[in-house]
Write an enzyme that holds these catalytic residues in place. Sequence first.
Site: not given
Length: 393
Positions: A122-124
Amino acid sequence: MRAALAALALALFAALGPARAQGDDFARFVMGIRADAEARGISRRTVEAAFAGVSGPDADVIARTRRQGEFSRPVWDYLVGAVSPGRIARGQAQAKRLSATLAAIEAKTGVPRSVVLAFWGVESDFGASAGSLPTIRALASLAYARYRGSLFRDELLAALQILENGDIEPTRMVGSWAGAMGQVQFLPSVYLREAVDFDGDGRRDIWRSEADALASIAHYLHSLGWKPGLSWGYEVRLPDGFDLSRYRGRLSDFAARGLRRTDGKPLPTEGEASLFLPGGLGAPVFLITDNFEVIRGYNTSDSYALAVGHLADRLAGGPALAAPWPNGAARLDGPGLKRLQAGLAARGLYDGEQDGRAGPRLREAVRQYQIREGLPADGYARPSVLERLEGRP
């Protein structure tokens, strides 16, 4: 001719005046940062290297403060991108490739590999989209604009401390518009507290080292209080006539009241949980545990927490959500949510910031209002709740 040139010069001076004034103001801002940094033991050389090429605030960064997807979009729209089939497939491939590293991290922290991978995804997008904006420029812009008070000034000083420590070079310190860095999107203060050197090369490198990035995620979740052996939550079906006003309790009590997991597995007999209906009745219903709140410690958005939890389940082989989302149904926008917050605050039910964002405080306030009014207490901030609150038919 002279008169024309004089007029042109005056026009240029008038046009450049605001820009020159802002430049002078930004220069004074940087001087103040330098003084604060030196008071913390950060050298002038580090500050000068960090600010090389940063001559003023980034207008695009300032504009981005007014549009944050995980807060402005409905949860079901956010999940489409966050938990896509492509991301699930990429995450499962990463799980195989990094199996040994993930096993070692899980053994050390107690955080399941699927959860660590979900945050990374989700973050990267598993390191593929870690951001390319220079962190110092982003943080300096937000601090100069005084966005969220002194928060980003403190984060800017923390970023300078990282550079002073030598963990990363200024040109490689990149991330998002909001100053979140690397594959894990840590703010600098979080990096200083939680980042770890898992590959043993002497640097806590969340930009280029997958091992450091994954271990840093797990270490942060451990620090936030992750409870090993406990899921973040479960999608459930409500039996007919279920009393939504009793929305907190032991998992065993919810099972005794007739709640069943949609995947057919039994609910655990240990642990506490609460009902979460992010789309209201008729949409997916969840029992969320303390680990859901741990996820929210990483990012306070309900949509984000649900996306991470559901992606973790899918990466571990779990099914898609069983109930449909209310796509196309009327919903409150930001101004409508602000009016709802104000109306509930006037009745002593809401004490949070009136920011037009749905979250746990607003959900609780809506529930209490629904209970008071004899309505099904799903906690969902739908338009009809605002209409009733404002006395509209």
